[in-house]
Scaffold this active site. Structure first.
Site, PDB file in Angstrom:
ATOM      1  N   HIS A   1     -36.447  16.159  13.075  1.00  0.00           N
ATOM      2  CA  HIS A   1     -36.112  17.536  13.450  1.00  0.00           C
ATOM      3  C   HIS A   1     -37.310  18.272  14.084  1.00  0.00           C
ATOM      4  O   HIS A   1     -37.198  18.833  15.181  1.00  0.00           O
ATOM      5  CB  HIS A   1     -35.637  18.337  12.238  1.00  0.00           C
ATOM      6  CG  HIS A   1     -34.454  17.730  11.528  1.00  0.00           C
ATOM      7  ND1 HIS A   1     -33.485  17.021  12.180  1.00  0.00           N
ATOM      8  CD2 HIS A   1     -34.092  17.740  10.226  1.00  0.00           C
ATOM      9  CE1 HIS A   1     -32.566  16.618  11.301  1.00  0.00           C
ATOM     10  NE2 HIS A   1     -32.919  17.043  10.110  1.00  0.00           N
TER      11      HIS A   1
ATOM     12  N   ARG B   1     -45.180  28.843  -2.482  1.00  0.00           N
ATOM     13  CA  ARG B   1     -45.379  28.706  -1.029  1.00  0.00           C
ATOM     14  C   ARG B   1     -45.940  27.336  -0.646  1.00  0.00           C
ATOM     15  O   ARG B   1     -46.328  27.122   0.495  1.00  0.00           O
ATOM     16  CB  ARG B   1     -46.310  29.808  -0.532  1.00  0.00           C
ATOM     17  CG  ARG B   1     -45.640  31.167  -0.524  1.00  0.00           C
ATOM     18  CD  ARG B   1     -46.603  32.254  -0.119  1.00  0.00           C
ATOM     19  NE  ARG B   1     -45.913  33.531  -0.069  1.00  0.00           N
ATOM     20  CZ  ARG B   1     -45.367  34.049   1.028  1.00  0.00           C
ATOM     21  NH1 ARG B   1     -45.425  33.393   2.169  1.00  0.00           N
ATOM     22  NH2 ARG B   1     -44.747  35.203   0.987  1.00  0.00           N
TER      23      ARG B   1
ATOM     24  N   HIS C   1     -29.275  16.926  14.158  1.00  0.00           N
ATOM     25  CA  HIS C   1     -28.485  18.161  14.248  1.00  0.00           C
ATOM     26  C   HIS C   1     -29.340  19.376  14.592  1.00  0.00           C
ATOM     27  O   HIS C   1     -28.815  20.383  15.053  1.00  0.00           O
ATOM     28  CB  HIS C   1     -27.638  18.372  12.990  1.00  0.00           C
ATOM     29  CG  HIS C   1     -28.379  18.821  11.774  1.00  0.00           C
ATOM     30  ND1 HIS C   1     -29.078  17.977  10.968  1.00  0.00           N
ATOM     31  CD2 HIS C   1     -28.507  20.057  11.215  1.00  0.00           C
ATOM     32  CE1 HIS C   1     -29.602  18.654   9.961  1.00  0.00           C
ATOM     33  NE2 HIS C   1     -29.278  19.931  10.091  1.00  0.00           N
TER      34      HIS C   1
ATOM     35  N   ASP D   1     -37.833  12.602   6.529  1.00  0.00           N
ATOM     36  CA  ASP D   1     -36.575  13.358   6.448  1.00  0.00           C
ATOM     37  C   ASP D   1     -36.541  14.518   7.455  1.00  0.00           C
ATOM     38  O   ASP D   1     -35.497  14.823   8.024  1.00  0.00           O
ATOM     39  CB  ASP D   1     -36.409  13.900   5.009  1.00  0.00           C
ATOM     40  CG  ASP D   1     -35.025  14.465   4.752  1.00  0.00           C
ATOM     41  OD1 ASP D   1     -34.049  13.813   5.129  1.00  0.00           O
ATOM     42  OD2 ASP D   1     -34.919  15.566   4.173  1.00  0.00           O
TER      43      ASP D   1
ATOM     44  N   GLY E   1     -17.020   7.498   5.881  1.00  0.00           N
ATOM     45  CA  GLY E   1     -17.797   8.176   4.832  1.00  0.00           C
ATOM     46  C   GLY E   1     -17.219   9.560   4.602  1.00  0.00           C
ATOM     47  O   GLY E   1     -17.936  10.519   4.329  1.00  0.00           O
TER      48      GLY E   1
HETATM   49  N1  LIG Z   1     -25.885  15.222   3.343  1.00  0.00           N
HETATM   50  C1  LIG Z   1     -26.655  15.720   4.278  1.00  0.00           C
HETATM   51  O1  LIG Z   1     -26.969  16.922   4.299  1.00  0.00           O
HETATM   52  C2  LIG Z   1     -27.187  14.845   5.368  1.00  0.00           C
HETATM   53  C3  LIG Z   1     -26.885  13.485   5.414  1.00  0.00           C
HETATM   54  N2  LIG Z   1     -27.343  12.724   6.455  1.00  0.00           N
HETATM   55  C4  LIG Z   1     -27.020  11.314   6.550  1.00  0.00           C
HETATM   56  O2  LIG Z   1     -25.611  11.159   6.614  1.00  0.00           O
HETATM   57  C5  LIG Z   1     -25.209   9.980   5.944  1.00  0.00           C
HETATM   58  C6  LIG Z   1     -24.221  10.333   4.842  1.00  0.00           C
HETATM   59  O3  LIG Z   1     -24.868  11.200   3.932  1.00  0.00           O
HETATM   60  P1  LIG Z   1     -24.107  11.879   2.702  1.00  0.00           P
HETATM   61  O4  LIG Z   1     -22.764  12.329   3.099  1.00  0.00           O
HETATM   62  O5  LIG Z   1     -25.062  12.852   2.131  1.00  0.00           O
HETATM   63  O6  LIG Z   1     -23.969  10.651   1.686  1.00  0.00           O
HETATM   64  P2  LIG Z   1     -22.969  10.528   0.476  1.00  0.00           P
HETATM   65  O7  LIG Z   1     -23.582   9.527  -0.446  1.00  0.00           O
HETATM   66  O8  LIG Z   1     -22.567  11.832  -0.051  1.00  0.00           O
HETATM   67  O9  LIG Z   1     -21.643   9.890   1.157  1.00  0.00           O
HETATM   68  C7  LIG Z   1     -21.659   8.605   1.698  1.00  0.00           C
HETATM   69  C8  LIG Z   1     -20.257   8.176   2.129  1.00  0.00           C
HETATM   70  O10 LIG Z   1     -20.305   6.785   2.438  1.00  0.00           O
HETATM   71  C9  LIG Z   1     -19.442   6.070   1.576  1.00  0.00           C
HETATM   72  N3  LIG Z   1     -20.147   4.880   1.069  1.00  0.00           N
HETATM   73  C10 LIG Z   1     -21.282   4.832   0.372  1.00  0.00           C
HETATM   74  N4  LIG Z   1     -21.653   3.560   0.112  1.00  0.00           N
HETATM   75  C11 LIG Z   1     -20.704   2.787   0.649  1.00  0.00           C
HETATM   76  C12 LIG Z   1     -20.499   1.382   0.707  1.00  0.00           C
HETATM   77  N5  LIG Z   1     -21.356   0.508   0.192  1.00  0.00           N
HETATM   78  N6  LIG Z   1     -19.412   0.948   1.359  1.00  0.00           N
HETATM   79  C13 LIG Z   1     -18.557   1.830   1.878  1.00  0.00           C
HETATM   80  N7  LIG Z   1     -18.694   3.165   1.860  1.00  0.00           N
HETATM   81  C14 LIG Z   1     -19.752   3.640   1.253  1.00  0.00           C
HETATM   82  C15 LIG Z   1     -19.165   6.981   0.425  1.00  0.00           C
HETATM   83  O11 LIG Z   1     -17.897   6.683  -0.086  1.00  0.00           O
HETATM   84  P3  LIG Z   1     -17.534   7.028  -1.592  1.00  0.00           P
HETATM   85  O12 LIG Z   1     -17.798   8.484  -1.793  1.00  0.00           O
HETATM   86  O13 LIG Z   1     -16.083   6.755  -1.626  1.00  0.00           O
HETATM   87  O14 LIG Z   1     -18.394   6.167  -2.425  1.00  0.00           O
HETATM   88  C16 LIG Z   1     -19.202   8.349   1.087  1.00  0.00           C
HETATM   89  O15 LIG Z   1     -17.969   8.612   1.713  1.00  0.00           O
HETATM   90  C17 LIG Z   1     -26.499   9.327   5.427  1.00  0.00           C
HETATM   91  O16 LIG Z   1     -26.945   8.399   6.372  1.00  0.00           O
HETATM   92  C18 LIG Z   1     -27.457  10.500   5.340  1.00  0.00           C
HETATM   93  O17 LIG Z   1     -28.794  10.088   5.451  1.00  0.00           O
HETATM   94  C19 LIG Z   1     -28.086  13.269   7.468  1.00  0.00           C
HETATM   95  C20 LIG Z   1     -28.404  14.593   7.472  1.00  0.00           C
HETATM   96  C21 LIG Z   1     -28.039  15.479   6.401  1.00  0.00           C
HETATM   97  O1  LIG Z   2     -31.393  16.348   7.941  1.00  0.00           O
HETATM   98  C1  LIG Z   2     -31.559  17.058   6.976  1.00  0.00           C
HETATM   99  O2  LIG Z   2     -31.372  18.387   7.124  1.00  0.00           O
HETATM  100  C2  LIG Z   2     -31.141  19.204   5.994  1.00  0.00           C
HETATM  101  C3  LIG Z   2     -31.384  20.636   6.458  1.00  0.00           C
HETATM  102  O3  LIG Z   2     -30.468  20.965   7.451  1.00  0.00           O
HETATM  103  P1  LIG Z   2     -30.076  22.497   7.692  1.00  0.00           P
HETATM  104  O4  LIG Z   2     -29.261  22.464   8.916  1.00  0.00           O
HETATM  105  O5  LIG Z   2     -29.335  22.936   6.472  1.00  0.00           O
HETATM  106  O6  LIG Z   2     -31.354  23.240   7.835  1.00  0.00           O
HETATM  107  C4  LIG Z   2     -32.033  18.854   4.839  1.00  0.00           C
HETATM  108  O7  LIG Z   2     -31.666  19.602   3.694  1.00  0.00           O
HETATM  109  C5  LIG Z   2     -31.911  17.380   4.541  1.00  0.00           C
HETATM  110  O8  LIG Z   2     -32.846  17.030   3.531  1.00  0.00           O
HETATM  111  C6  LIG Z   2     -32.181  16.548   5.758  1.00  0.00           C
HETATM  112  O9  LIG Z   2     -31.822  15.213   5.499  1.00  0.00           O
END
Ligand SMILES: NC(=O)C1=CN([C@@H]2O[C@H](COP(=O)(O)OP(=O)(O)OC[C@H]3O[C@@H](n4cnc5c(N)ncnc54)[C@H](OP(=O)(O)O)[C@@H]3O)[C@@H](O)[C@H]2O)C=CC1
Ligand SMILES: O=C1O[C@H](COP(=O)(O)O)[C@@H](O)[C@H](O)[C@H]1O
Length: 547
Positions: free
Chosen positions: A297, A523, A235, A292, A61
Site C-alpha cells: 500500500h 503513538r 485496494h 502487510d 472464499g
Molecule cells: N480481511 C481483510 O481485510 C483483507 C484480506 N486480504 C486477503 O484476502 C484473502 C482472504 O482474506 P480473509 O477473507 O480475511 O480470510 P478468511 O480466512 O476470513 O476467509 C478465507 C476464505 O477462504 C476459504 N478457505 C480457507 N481455507 C480454505 C481451503 N483450504 N480450501 C478452501 N477454501 C478455503 C474460507 O472458507 P471457510 O470460511 O468456509 O473456511 C473463506 O471463505 C487473503 O489472501 C487475505 O490476505 C487482503 C486485504 C485485506
Molecule cells: O490490506 C490490508 O489493509 C487493511 C486496511 O485497509 P483499510 O482500507 O481499512 O485502511 C489492514 O487492516 C490489513 O491489515 C491489511 O491486510
C-alpha cells in the site's frame, strides 16, 4: 427488477456453499471515459455486446472476512448505482455450509447504508433457478445429483453456465488464503475459463512473502493464465485520494514545478490503525506490518507520488513511469520495528499482540515499522521518503505529508523564533478518514502589529463533495470488469517492490531483531523519532494542529 439466489450443494468429500445471485433488468449506463460508452458510466461494451454478453462474478472464499466486509458490499453498491451490466450473475464458493438465510444475513449485515435502502426493498430473494441453466445443472445445483469425491478444490466450476447463446465473460475474485491460490487458478484456467468471452482473475495480496516466493507464485499463475488475465489488487490504489494524487499534481500548474528535491524536503507516508490484529493474528504473524502495509500500500502510493509524467493515462504508460525501479533497496539501518504490548486505560485493558492465541509466544513479528527510502534519480536524489505504519496505535489514519524546504533568507523568521520547522509549508493528503487536502501556509494574524500564524487552506471533501465516496473495492471491481489495468499491479512492478524489501526483511529475520514494545493505543515506539531525526526531519502528524 428481480433478484435471485440459489442453493448450496453438499458433496461427499467437502462441503461447499454454492450460491448464485442473478440480477436482471439492470440499466447499464456506459462510462464515457472508456471510449465505446454511451452516456458517462458503466462497462465499456458496445450495444451489441451488451445484449449478447453475460458477466459472471465468482467470489472464491465467499464466507470469509474480506468477502463479507468489502467484496459483497462493493458489488451491491455497484448494483445499487446501476453500474453493472444487464446480464449479470454473482456466484460464491466457500467451504462453510450456509443456508440461504444465513447467507443473506451475512451480506445484509455489512452493506453500506445507501445500499441497504435498496436491499430492503428487494422482493423475496428465493426465486426459481433461471430457465437458461440447463437441466443437469439445475439438478446439480439443487443437490439432487449424486456426487463423487472432488479431486480438487472447486472442481464444480464447470457448473458455471451462463445464458445460452451469449458471450460469457467471467471474473473470478480470489478472496482466499495464499496457500490455495494456485489450486484455484488451475481450476479456473483448466475448468472454468470462458470459451467465447474473456476470463479474468483478481488476486488478493499477499503476493508471496519475498522475491523468491513471489516469483514462484507468478510463475505458477502464468502456467494457467496470461499476465493480461491477472489483476493483482492493491485496494489502496482504488482509494479516492490516491486516485486524485496524479490529478492534483498533473492538472495544477502550481504543484508540478515544486515536485522535486529543489523544493521538497521530505515526503511522509503514514498509516495507523487504532485496533490490533485481533482475529487475524494467524495470518499476520507470518507477514508482519512491513509486508502487510509498507511493501504494497505505502510503496504504491510512493511510486505514484514520485513518478515522472506519463505519456498518457493508459495503463501501460502509467505503470511504466512508476518509480519503483529507481529506488534504492531498503537498508536495515533505515528501519525501526515495534510491537504492541498490553495496556490498561480508564479501567479497560487492551491486549498485547502476543496475547492472541493464534500468535506464537515470543513472536518477534513487527506490528509497527518506520523506514526511510530513497529514489536514485535526478528529481528525488537525497529526499527521504519516510514511511510509518502501525497497528494498535492511538488513531486510525492514512495520509501523505509533503514537507517543503525552509524559505531562504526568511524575512519573517523573527516572528517564528528559532524553530524554522514550524514555518515550513506542508501539503497533506488525508486518504482516510475524513478525506481532505490541505496546505499549511504562514499567514499574518489580522490586527495591528505583525504576528504570524500557521493556517490551513483546506479542501475537506465532506464539505465540498457531500456525496458519499465510493469504496476502493467498487472502483477496482468496476475497472477489472472493464479490463482497465491502470490501478492493478503488473508483475514487473511486483518484482521491483520485493527487490526493495527482501534483503532487509531477510536480515531483520536472520538477526532476530527484537521489536521495540509500545503500549496498545499509544503513538508507537520512540525509535520512529530517531529515524526521522537522522534525516533532519520531524513526523508531520505529531504537530497536533490538523484540521
Ligand atoms: N480481511 C481483510 O481485510 C483483507 C484480506 N486480504 C486477503 O484476502 C484473502 C482472504 O482474506 P480473509 O477473507 O480475511 O480470510 P478468511 O480466512 O476470513 O476467509 C478465507 C476464505 O477462504 C476459504 N478457505 C480457507 N481455507 C480454505 C481451503 N483450504 N480450501 C478452501 N477454501 C478455503 C474460507 O472458507 P471457510 O470460511 O468456509 O473456511 C473463506 O471463505 C487473503 O489472501 C487475505 O490476505 C487482503 C486485504 C485485506
Ligand atoms: O490490506 C490490508 O489493509 C487493511 C486496511 O485497509 P483499510 O482500507 O481499512 O485502511 C489492514 O487492516 C490489513 O491489515 C491489511 O491486510
Amino acid at each position: 427488477m428481480t433478484f435471485q439466489k440459489v442453493v448450496h450443494a453438499d458433496y461427499t468429500s467437502n462441503v461447499y456453499v454454492f450460491f448464485l445471485f442473478s440480477a436482471l433488468s439492470f440499466i447499464l449506463m456506459l462510462r464515457g471515459d472508456f471510449g465505446i460508452g454511451l452516456d458517462g458510466k458503466g462497462i465499456p461494451v458496445s450495444e451489441a455486446e451488451k445484449e449478447e454478453s453475460t458477466l459472471s462474478i465468482t467470489v472464491v472464499g465467499a464466507s470469509g472476512d474480506l468477502a463479507k466486509k468489502k467484496i459483497f458490499p462493493a458489488l451491491f453498491a455497484l448494483f445499487y448505482e446501476d453500474w453493472l451490466p444487464e446480464n449479470f450473475t454473482v456466484f460464491g464458493y466457500a467451504r462453510t455450509k450456509m443456508n440461504d438465510e444465513e447467507l443473506r444475513n451475512m451480506i445484509s449485515g455489512t452493506l453500506t447504508c445507501r445500499v441497504n435502502q435498496r436491499f430492503s426493498t428487494l422482493p423475496d430473494l428465493s426465486f426459481p433457478i433461471p430457465h437458461d441453466l440447463n437441466a443437469d445443472t439445475r439438478e446439480h445445483l439443487q443437490g439432487k445429483l449424486p456426487h463423487t469425491a472432488k479431486p480438487s478444490y472447486l472442481k464444480n466450476f464447470e457448473l458455471l453456465i451462463e445464458a445460452a447463446g451469449k458471450v460469457s465473460n467471467r471474473l473470478f475474485y480470489l478472496s482466499i488464503p495464499p496457500n490455495i491460490f494456485v489450486d484455484v487458478v488451475r481450476s479456473v484456467g483448466l475448468r472454468a475459463s470462458s470459451l467465447n468471452g474473456w476470463t479474468r482473475v483478481i488476486v488478493e495480496k499477499p503476493f508471496g512473502r519475498d522475491s523468491e516466493s513471489s516469483g514462484e507464485l507468478t510463475r505458477c499463475l502464468k502456467q494457467y493464465l496470461t499476465e493480461d488475465q491477472i489483476f493483482r489488487i492493491d485496494h489502496y490504489l482504488g482509494k479516492e485520494l490516491v486516485e486524485n494524487l496524479s490529478v492534483l499534481r498533473f492538472s495544477n500548474l502550481v504543484f508540478e514545478p515544486l515536485w522535486s528535491r529543489d523544493y521538497i524536503r521530505s515526503v511522509q507516508l503514514i498509516f495507523s490503525e487504532d485496533f490490533g490484529t485481533e482475529g487475524r493474528g494467524g495470518y499476520f504473524d507470518n507477514y508482519g506490518i512491513i509486508r502487510d502495509i509498507m511493501q504494497n500500500h505505502l510503496l504504491q502510493i510512493l511510486a505514484l507520488f514520485a513518478m515522472e509524467t506519463p505519456v498518457s493515462l493508459d495503463a501501460e504508460d502509467v505503470r511504466n513511469e512508476k518509480s519503483l525501479r529507481s529506488m534504492k533497496p531498503l537498508k536495515l539501518g533505515d528501519v525501526i520495528v515495534g510491537q504492541y504490548k498490553g495496556h490498561s486505560k480508564s479501567g479497560r485493558s487492551y491486549p498485547a499482540y502476543t496475547d492472541d492465541p493464534t500468535v506464537p509466544k515470543g513472536s518477534l513479528t513487527p506490528t509497527f515499522a518506520a523506514a526511510a527510502l530513497f529514489i536514485n534519480n535526478a528529481r528525488w536524489d537525497g529526499v527521504p521518503f519516510l514511511m510509518k505504519a502501525g497497528k494498535a496505535l492511538h488513531t486510525r489514519r492514512a495520509e501523505v505529508r509533503v514537507q517543503f524546504r525552509h524559505v531562504p533568507g526568511n524575512l519573517y523568521k523573527r516572528n517564528f523564533g528559532t524553530d524554522l520547522d514550524m514555518a515550513t509549508n506542508e501539503l497533506v493528503l488525508r486518504v482516510q478518514p475524513d478525506e481532505a487536502i490541505y496546505l499549511r501556509i504562514n499567514n499574518k494574524v489580522p490586527g495591528l502589529g505583525m504576528r504570524l500564524d500557521r493556517s490551513n487552506l483546506n479542501l475537506l471533501y465532506s464539505a465540498r463533495y457531500p456525496r458519499e465516496i465510493p469504496d476502493a473495492y467498487e472502483r477496482l471491481l468496476l475497472d477489472a470488469m472493464a479490463g482497465e489495468r491502470r490501478l492493478f499491479i503488473r508483475s514487473d512492478e511486483l518484482d521491483a517492490a520485493w527487490a526493495l524489501f527482501t534483503p532487509m526483511l531477510k536480515e531483520l529475520e536472520e538477526k532476530k531483531i527484537a521489536p521495540e514494545l509500545y503500549p496498545h493505543g499509544s503513538r508507537g515506539p520512540v525509535g520512529a523519532h530517531y529515524l526521522a531525526a537522522k534525516y533532519n526531519v520531524r513526523w508531520g502528524d505529531l504537530g497536533g494542529d490538523d484540521s
